[in-house]
Design an enzyme around this catalytic site. Structure first.
Site, PDB file in Angstrom:
ATOM      1  N   PHE A   1       0.841  -1.215   0.000  1.00  0.00           N
ATOM      2  CA  PHE A   1       0.000   0.000   0.000  1.00  0.00           C
ATOM      3  C   PHE A   1       0.874   1.263   0.000  1.00  0.00           C
ATOM      4  O   PHE A   1       0.850   2.056  -0.953  1.00  0.00           O
ATOM      5  CB  PHE A   1      -0.945  -0.074   1.214  1.00  0.00           C
ATOM      6  CG  PHE A   1      -1.543   1.230   1.649  1.00  0.00           C
ATOM      7  CD1 PHE A   1      -2.154   2.082   0.733  1.00  0.00           C
ATOM      8  CD2 PHE A   1      -1.519   1.595   2.996  1.00  0.00           C
ATOM      9  CE1 PHE A   1      -2.719   3.290   1.152  1.00  0.00           C
ATOM     10  CE2 PHE A   1      -2.083   2.789   3.420  1.00  0.00           C
ATOM     11  CZ  PHE A   1      -2.667   3.649   2.494  1.00  0.00           C
TER      12      PHE A   1
ATOM     13  N   TYR B   1       5.405  -7.632  15.811  1.00  0.00           N
ATOM     14  CA  TYR B   1       5.554  -6.452  14.944  1.00  0.00           C
ATOM     15  C   TYR B   1       6.287  -5.352  15.705  1.00  0.00           C
ATOM     16  O   TYR B   1       7.274  -4.794  15.224  1.00  0.00           O
ATOM     17  CB  TYR B   1       4.167  -5.972  14.512  1.00  0.00           C
ATOM     18  CG  TYR B   1       4.171  -4.811  13.541  1.00  0.00           C
ATOM     19  CD1 TYR B   1       4.677  -4.957  12.254  1.00  0.00           C
ATOM     20  CD2 TYR B   1       3.633  -3.572  13.902  1.00  0.00           C
ATOM     21  CE1 TYR B   1       4.660  -3.894  11.354  1.00  0.00           C
ATOM     22  CE2 TYR B   1       3.611  -2.518  13.001  1.00  0.00           C
ATOM     23  CZ  TYR B   1       4.116  -2.681  11.728  1.00  0.00           C
ATOM     24  OH  TYR B   1       4.093  -1.630  10.836  1.00  0.00           O
TER      25      TYR B   1
END
Ligand code: UDP
Length: 313
Positions: free
Chosen positions: A12, A146
């Protein structure tokens, strides 16, 4: 003109960066393993003489022939749903991938920009979050894969800067949205917009009182572009400080989509941050940057994109 490598360039944000750097007269090498990125995001760039796509997983040794002036390291799953499904890949791309990309930067004498994240602040105890705040992260929680990978990325970038003199830049990206997000990537905006357009209930996690601050993608990539060409080595928050509760946001999306979908409440994911708002004083003063696109305008464009993608009237 300079030659720039974007890892995660088919994602993205990565694909918007590839476009921006091509528009500004650079030669762009886009690298992606298409794990969460998509060839559709860069299909329109194929055939451009200044653009090259390399299908490669950066957790393995990276080979790029020729010179490189800058490396933007954006490869990583980034939606909580993705990194919960791909925990080991997320840890590997943030650690081994960042190490490989830094090694390449050192070998090519290229400037290196790391895509870091507001997740380094975890569930923050300081609000809004300035870059000086060290964060409140659960290292062994499910989101830790993450958060800790990105924290490690910042640490190794700084080590390469201090030890090898690599010109490093660190952008801490807050929630960003816009065209090319996957409608099923699991993040709140694509979920709500898809649900509203399809006439399905909007899934609010928890009681919806948690907050986020959404930045439109064109603002984000301008900030990243300025940071790359600045002399700032320390981390810089890039995001839109306009904070909204998830509940309020659900109503906004319904209104924007012309929908009256009901809200249904689901369990709040583990370690979901309760608040998030970037302190962008540093970006304002060092980069003379601030976001220009308000949520109303940004949402309008994004809803139009999803409407077309999903074939909704
Ligand atoms: N969220 C929600 N409904 C959804 C998806 C997400 O209420 O269908 C909430 C989520 O619990 C979080 C916020 O929206 O509090 C933002 O979630 P997202 O996955 O977009 O990213 P995050 O900011 O947590 O990284």
């Amino acid at each position: 003109m300079s030659r720039i490598l974007v890892t995660g360039g088919a994602g993205f944000i990565g694909s918007h960066l590839c476009e921006l750097f091509l528009e500004r007269g650079h030669n762009v090498v886009c690298m992606d393993n298409l794990c969460t990125g998509s060839a559709d995001n860069i299909a329109h760039l194929i055939g451009n003489q200044e653009f090259k796509f390399i299908h490669h997983d950066v957790t393995n040794y990276i080979y790029v022939p020729g010179t490189l002036d800058a490396i933007l390291h954006f490869a990583s799953p980034a939606s909580p749903v993705d990194y919960l499904e791909l925990p080991i890949q997320t840890l590997k791309v943030g650690s081994l991938g960042t190490h490989n990309a830094l090694g390449l930067a050192k070998a090519k004498n290229a400037r290196f920009l790391l895509a870091s994240t507001s997740e380094v602040y975890g569930d923050p105890l300081v609000h809004p979050q300035p870059e000086e705040y060290w964060g409140n992260v659960n290292p062994i929680g499910v989101r830790g894969v993450y958060d800790e990978a990105k924290r490690f990325g910042e640490a190794i970038a700084m080590a390469y800067h201090r030890v090898h003199g690599v010109q490093t830049r660190i952008v801490r990206i807050f929630n960003t949205y816009g065209p090319r997000m996957r409608p099923n990537d699991g993040r709140v905006l694509p979920n709500f917009v898809r649900q509203a357009l399809m006439g399905e209930p909007l899934t609010v996690y928890g009681d919806g009182s948690q907050t986020r601050s959404f930045c439109y993608v064109s603002d984000l990539i301008e900030g990243i572009h300025s940071l790359l060409f600045s002399e700032e080595v320390g981390p810089v928050n890039i995001g839109n400080p306009d904070e909204v509760s998830i509940l309020e946001f659900a109503h906004e999306v319904n209104q924007m989509c012309g929908s009256d979908s009901p809200l249904i409440y689901k369990e709040l994911p583990t370690d979901d941050p309760k608040t998030r708002q970037p302190d962008i004083s540093r970006a304002r003063s060092i980069l003379a940057w601030e976001p220009k696109v308000g949520r109303h305008e940004g949402l309008q464009t994004t809803v139009r994109y999803f409407r077309e993608l999903l074939g909704c009237p």
